[in-house]
Scaffold this active site. Structure first.
Site, PDB file in Angstrom:
ATOM      1  N   HIS A 228      46.078  39.700  43.698  1.00 49.80           N
ATOM      2  CA  HIS A 228      47.511  39.998  43.870  1.00 49.80           C
ATOM      3  C   HIS A 228      48.383  38.774  43.590  1.00 49.80           C
ATOM      4  O   HIS A 228      49.605  38.887  43.570  1.00 49.80           O
ATOM      5  CB  HIS A 228      47.793  40.548  45.274  1.00 49.80           C
ATOM      6  CG  HIS A 228      47.636  39.561  46.398  1.00 49.80           C
ATOM      7  ND1 HIS A 228      46.489  39.470  47.149  1.00 49.80           N
ATOM      8  CD2 HIS A 228      48.486  38.626  46.890  1.00 49.80           C
ATOM      9  CE1 HIS A 228      46.647  38.531  48.075  1.00 49.80           C
ATOM     10  NE2 HIS A 228      47.847  38.000  47.930  1.00 49.80           N
ATOM     11  N   ASP A 256      40.709  42.953  44.925  1.00 50.45           N
ATOM     12  CA  ASP A 256      41.683  41.869  45.073  1.00 50.45           C
ATOM     13  C   ASP A 256      41.020  40.555  44.690  1.00 50.45           C
ATOM     14  O   ASP A 256      40.732  39.714  45.531  1.00 50.45           O
ATOM     15  CB  ASP A 256      42.239  41.806  46.500  1.00 50.45           C
ATOM     16  CG  ASP A 256      43.488  40.923  46.578  1.00 50.45           C
ATOM     17  OD1 ASP A 256      43.953  40.467  45.512  1.00 50.45           O
ATOM     18  OD2 ASP A 256      43.989  40.693  47.699  1.00 50.45           O
ATOM     19  N   SER A 353      42.309  37.721  51.106  1.00 49.94           N
ATOM     20  CA  SER A 353      43.140  38.781  50.549  1.00 49.94           C
ATOM     21  C   SER A 353      44.407  38.981  51.380  1.00 49.94           C
ATOM     22  O   SER A 353      45.512  38.724  50.927  1.00 49.94           O
ATOM     23  CB  SER A 353      42.349  40.093  50.479  1.00 49.94           C
ATOM     24  OG  SER A 353      43.181  41.152  50.065  1.00 49.94           O
TER      25      SER A 353
END
Length: 384
Positions: A228, A256, A353
């Protein structure tokens, strides 16, 4: 220490490619690599200090636990292989310092105990629980559902719902559909998860666009981090603003993780940054720690924090979409820690994450397992 000399800048650049970025005010020198064939040193004082602070252990208890967890990881591999279809999952029990292996067949208990583990007889196999969890992965969850995971200790698939949203119609509907397939229990969590990216702040590890994140682990040719934090093709700048590398691959949501290749002038070493006060940590492999094991995280915002592995193969329901096969921990984190390193002893575990809470009031954090990332991009972890 201040970045006032070319040598200091070079050391900072080196550490940025292997740890979680440079501290605002100081950089620790890279730990020396051992001579070939030398025995692995005991856990560093800094790591033991972090475990004492966050887990309430003495230095001796922390070192004993690390040794027990390393042994448990080896036993887990053997037990999974030995029990086959009867394997019901496993976890590390800090109270006994031993691995607990769940089995569906009483006839398997004696062989598992012979390996050095304790046993628990359960109804459902790990394979059956994984199938039940995979069915939930096909459902669309509302924001009030934080995620779901297989829990070997309860021998069920646990659905975590946000406490204040439990009675919301959409949450109740999801829970009813989840329970329809069986093997599901429901638990409450304080908040919904979120990712830990942050706006640009001068002097931090790396930037892409107006986002600051932390570097995870060195691989040959670059480093891994959170997906991300940037998309494939995005340029990465180092702590000094200079061109550092490029996102070669990135996946979020669903996964992710990301891989960044680095430019000339930057290089990799098997070290996680120690932030000037904790000695830098050597990375020696990526053996997966069991549920219940201690684990520590390093990030550019909150530095070293420790906790335990709470669950594996969890589906995390972020506002941007679900992310699968995550590991949940009791370690806290804050904005800017995304992408940073999770370690168990000297073994790489994954990249940060997201989660909920902070390092003042506490919370939970998820990481994307490192071995999945290495396999996805065909990368080789840089180890000591």
């Amino acid at each position: 220490m201040k970045r006032t000399t070319p040598l200091r800048a070079a050391v900072a650049a080196l550490l940025l490619t292997v740890g979680l970025g440079a501290a605002h005010a100081g950089i620790a020198d890279a730990a020396p690599l051992p001579e070939p064939g030398a025995a692995a040193p005991a856990a560093s004082t800094g790591l033991l200090d972090a475990m004492r602070r966050d887990l309430g252990l003495t230095a001796t208890e922390a070192e004993e636990r690390l040794n027990a967890e390393k042994a448990a990881a080896e036993v887990e591999k053997a037990a999974r292989q030995r029990t086959g279809a009867a394997y019901g999952g496993s976890w590390f029990d800090p109270a006994t310092g031993r691995l607990v292996v769940a089995v569906t067949d009483r006839a398997e208990e004696a062989e598992v105990r012979a390996l050095g583990a304790d046993t628990r007889l359960v109804r459902h196999s790990a394979a059956a629980l994984d199938r039940a969890k995979a069915r939930l992965d096909t459902l669309r969850a509302p924001a009030g559902v934080a995620g779901w995971h297989v829990d070997p200790r309860t021998n069920s698939v646990v659905v975590d719902v946000v406490r204040t949203e439990r009675e919301a119609p959409a949450v109740r509907s999801f829970v009813e559909r989840a329970r329809a397939g069986g093997l599901v229990t429901v638990a409450e969590t304080a908040q919904a998860p979120r990712t830990y990216a942050a706006g640009t702040v001068g002097g931090d590890p790396y930037y892409t666009g107006n986002v600051r994140c932390s570097i995870g682990f060195s691989v040959y040719g670059g480093f891994v981090t959170a997906g991300h934090c940037g998309r494939a093709g995005a340029a990465v700048r180092g702590w000094d603003g200079s061109a550092m590398g490029t996102f070669q691959g990135s996946s979020f949501p669903g996964d992710d993780y990301a891989y960044v290749s680095i430019h000339s002038g930057w290089w990799t070493v098997p070290v996680v940054l120690g932030w000037g006060t904790i000695p830098d940590q050597l990375v020696r492999g990526s053996a997966e720690a069991p549920v219940g094991a201690s684990i520590c995280r390093s990030g550019s915002t909150t530095h070293w924090r420790c906790g335990t592995v709470l669950a594996k193969n969890e589906t995390v329901n972020y506002s941007q979409g679900a992310v699968y096969q995550m590991t949940k921990t009791s370690v806290c984190a804050e904005g800017g820690d995304s992408g940073g390193s999770f370690l168990s002893g000297d073994q790489a575990q994954g990249v940060t994450s997201g989660g909920w809470g902070n390092c003042s009031s506490g919370g939970e954090t998820w990481f994307q397992p490192i071995n999945e990332i290495l396999g996805r991009y065909g990368l080789r972890l840089h180890t000591a």
